[in-house]
Design a protein around this motif. Sequence first.
Motif, PDB file in Angstrom:
ATOM      1  N   GLU A  71       0.790  -1.228   0.000  1.00  0.00           N
ATOM      2  CA  GLU A  71       0.000   0.000   0.000  1.00  0.00           C
ATOM      3  C   GLU A  71       0.826   1.284   0.000  1.00  0.00           C
ATOM      4  OE1 GLU A  71      -2.566  -0.474   3.363  1.00  0.00           O
ATOM      5  OE2 GLU A  71      -3.667  -2.159   2.478  1.00  0.00           O
ATOM      6  N   GLU A  72       2.077   1.209   0.422  1.00  0.00           N
ATOM      7  CA  GLU A  72       2.901   2.417   0.506  1.00  0.00           C
ATOM      8  C   GLU A  72       4.037   2.429  -0.504  1.00  0.00           C
ATOM      9  OE1 GLU A  72       5.944   4.521   3.760  1.00  0.00           O
ATOM     10  OE2 GLU A  72       4.388   3.116   4.448  1.00  0.00           O
ATOM     11  N   TRP A  73       4.723   1.299  -0.668  1.00  0.00           N
ATOM     12  CA  TRP A  73       5.941   1.286  -1.476  1.00  0.00           C
ATOM     13  C   TRP A  73       5.733   0.865  -2.921  1.00  0.00           C
ATOM     14  CZ3 TRP A  73       8.299  -1.710   3.143  1.00  0.00           C
ATOM     15  CH2 TRP A  73       8.692  -0.790   4.133  1.00  0.00           C
ATOM     16  N   THR A  74       4.658   0.159  -3.232  1.00  0.00           N
ATOM     17  CA  THR A  74       4.423  -0.274  -4.611  1.00  0.00           C
ATOM     18  C   THR A  74       4.069   0.911  -5.494  1.00  0.00           C
ATOM     19  OG1 THR A  74       3.699  -2.502  -3.970  1.00  0.00           O
ATOM     20  CG2 THR A  74       2.965  -1.694  -6.112  1.00  0.00           C
ATOM     21  N   VAL A  75       4.778   1.031  -6.615  1.00  0.00           N
ATOM     22  CA  VAL A  75       4.503   2.124  -7.555  1.00  0.00           C
ATOM     23  C   VAL A  75       3.923   1.609  -8.882  1.00  0.00           C
ATOM     24  CG1 VAL A  75       6.257   3.602  -6.544  1.00  0.00           C
ATOM     25  CG2 VAL A  75       6.869   2.143  -8.467  1.00  0.00           C
ATOM     26  N   GLY A  76       3.906   0.308  -9.088  1.00  0.00           N
ATOM     27  CA  GLY A  76       3.328  -0.234 -10.306  1.00  0.00           C
ATOM     28  C   GLY A  76       3.360  -1.748 -10.321  1.00  0.00           C
ATOM     29  N   VAL A  77       2.390  -2.351 -11.008  1.00  0.00           N
ATOM     30  CA  VAL A  77       2.293  -3.806 -11.124  1.00  0.00           C
ATOM     31  C   VAL A  77       2.059  -4.153 -12.584  1.00  0.00           C
ATOM     32  CG1 VAL A  77       1.045  -5.893 -10.458  1.00  0.00           C
ATOM     33  CG2 VAL A  77       1.334  -4.035  -8.797  1.00  0.00           C
ATOM     34  N   GLU A  78       2.856  -5.085 -13.104  1.00  0.00           N
ATOM     35  CA  GLU A  78       2.694  -5.557 -14.478  1.00  0.00           C
ATOM     36  C   GLU A  78       2.535  -7.072 -14.470  1.00  0.00           C
ATOM     37  OE1 GLU A  78       5.036  -5.640 -18.806  1.00  0.00           O
ATOM     38  OE2 GLU A  78       5.983  -4.698 -17.062  1.00  0.00           O
ATOM     39  N   ASP A  79       1.484  -7.570 -15.103  1.00  0.00           N
ATOM     40  CA  ASP A  79       1.308  -9.005 -15.284  1.00  0.00           C
ATOM     41  C   ASP A  79       2.169  -9.424 -16.475  1.00  0.00           C
ATOM     42  OD1 ASP A  79       0.499 -11.597 -15.861  1.00  0.00           O
ATOM     43  OD2 ASP A  79      -1.594 -11.224 -15.357  1.00  0.00           O
ATOM     44  N   ILE A  80       3.224 -10.187 -16.212  1.00  0.00           N
ATOM     45  CA  ILE A  80       4.157 -10.582 -17.271  1.00  0.00           C
ATOM     46  C   ILE A  80       3.980 -12.048 -17.656  1.00  0.00           C
ATOM     47  CG2 ILE A  80       5.845  -8.807 -16.700  1.00  0.00           C
ATOM     48  CD1 ILE A  80       7.508 -11.052 -15.320  1.00  0.00           C
ATOM     49  N   SER A  81       2.796 -12.596 -17.410  1.00  0.00           N
ATOM     50  CA  SER A  81       2.543 -14.009 -17.697  1.00  0.00           C
ATOM     51  C   SER A  81       2.738 -14.327 -19.180  1.00  0.00           C
ATOM     52  CB  SER A  81       1.125 -14.389 -17.269  1.00  0.00           C
ATOM     53  OG  SER A  81       0.928 -14.112 -15.899  1.00  0.00           O
ATOM     54  N   GLU A  82       2.398 -13.397 -20.045  1.00  0.00           N
ATOM     55  CA  GLU A  82       2.564 -13.628 -21.487  1.00  0.00           C
ATOM     56  C   GLU A  82       4.051 -13.741 -21.836  1.00  0.00           C
ATOM     57  OE1 GLU A  82       1.489 -11.407 -25.711  1.00  0.00           O
ATOM     58  OE2 GLU A  82       0.235 -11.043 -23.947  1.00  0.00           O
ATOM     59  N   LEU A  83       4.862 -12.857 -21.274  1.00  0.00           N
ATOM     60  CA  LEU A  83       6.308 -12.931 -21.494  1.00  0.00           C
ATOM     61  C   LEU A  83       6.862 -14.258 -20.966  1.00  0.00           C
ATOM     62  CD1 LEU A  83       9.153 -11.681 -22.094  1.00  0.00           C
ATOM     63  CD2 LEU A  83       9.079 -10.780 -19.752  1.00  0.00           C
ATOM     64  N   VAL A  84       6.416 -14.667 -19.794  1.00  0.00           N
ATOM     65  CA  VAL A  84       6.880 -15.920 -19.206  1.00  0.00           C
ATOM     66  C   VAL A  84       6.536 -17.106 -20.109  1.00  0.00           C
ATOM     67  CG1 VAL A  84       6.538 -17.521 -17.281  1.00  0.00           C
ATOM     68  CG2 VAL A  84       6.845 -15.076 -16.826  1.00  0.00           C
ATOM     69  N   ALA A  85       5.299 -17.149 -20.593  1.00  0.00           N
ATOM     70  CA  ALA A  85       4.877 -18.249 -21.455  1.00  0.00           C
ATOM     71  C   ALA A  85       5.660 -18.263 -22.766  1.00  0.00           C
ATOM     72  CB  ALA A  85       3.379 -18.149 -21.735  1.00  0.00           C
ATOM     73  N   GLU A  86       5.880 -17.088 -23.309  1.00  0.00           N
ATOM     74  CA  GLU A  86       6.637 -16.978 -24.562  1.00  0.00           C
ATOM     75  C   GLU A  86       8.066 -17.492 -24.388  1.00  0.00           C
ATOM     76  OE1 GLU A  86       8.673 -13.152 -25.960  1.00  0.00           O
ATOM     77  OE2 GLU A  86       6.764 -13.142 -27.037  1.00  0.00           O
ATOM     78  N   GLN A  87       8.730 -17.044 -23.328  1.00  0.00           N
ATOM     79  CA  GLN A  87      10.117 -17.455 -23.112  1.00  0.00           C
ATOM     80  C   GLN A  87      10.225 -18.908 -22.640  1.00  0.00           C
ATOM     81  OE1 GLN A  87      12.808 -15.608 -24.102  1.00  0.00           O
ATOM     82  NE2 GLN A  87      11.116 -14.454 -25.020  1.00  0.00           N
ATOM     83  N   ARG A  88       9.187 -19.413 -22.011  1.00  0.00           N
ATOM     84  CA  ARG A  88       9.154 -20.838 -21.654  1.00  0.00           C
ATOM     85  C   ARG A  88       9.222 -21.692 -22.914  1.00  0.00           C
ATOM     86  NH1 ARG A  88       4.364 -21.041 -18.832  1.00  0.00           N
ATOM     87  NH2 ARG A  88       3.198 -21.667 -20.678  1.00  0.00           N
TER      88      ARG A  88
END
Length: 222
Positions: free
Chosen positions: A163-180
């Motif tokens: 709640e205080e320190w997070t400045v952004g969240v990105e779902d990188i599941s597509e990148l993970v699947a691609e590189q897998r």
Amino acid sequence: MEKLDLEPYDAQAVRWPATGRHILAQFDAGTIVVYQAYRPSIARHAALHGRLGGPEFSFGRMSWIKPNFLWMMYRSGWGTKPDQEAVLAIRIQRAGFDAILSAAVPSAFVPELYPSQEAWRRDLQRSDVRLQWDPDHHPSGAPVARRAIQLGLRGAMLRRFAEEWTVGVEDISELVAEQREVLRGRGAGALVIPREDVYWPAEAEGARQVGIERWAGVEELP
């Protein structure tokens, strides 16, 4: 959230230390990226709202963060293990990450840090941050001599992280699947993954507390 910088694995591996306890991470002057893997419903909420939360996420449990992408891939089976199918890249303030390091207590007794096992157990019970150094892994899953850090957060520290320190969240599941699939079909030499370098906290106490080892490739504070 600012998109991750990507770089071929081979170009990064040659500049990483081969042994020792080191924090490999993507960072800039003000922020650092850590990774977590969840079931897709938790990840969707986090990506939509820019922080962890929602009805399925529990602040009452310990939540582990990992700044090393490949260690996250090993832990989650490249996004194939149950309830770890969705991988999040969470960008947090460096000041927050350094505060987490300074508050960390090792999961096992370290004589260099504590005068007795009783003193360590007292700190372990009081602290909201659990520290583990685990064998880092090659993209294939084979362990290497270098150690990778993971940090377990609970209580007030987990709240501050989300709640205080997070400045952004990105779902990188597509990148993970691609590189897998790249790894399966063409091998580690063809991988393109988030760029990571050796991270050193702003305060020397944070480095001492978690046992980061000295390495000539990074500028250190006295």
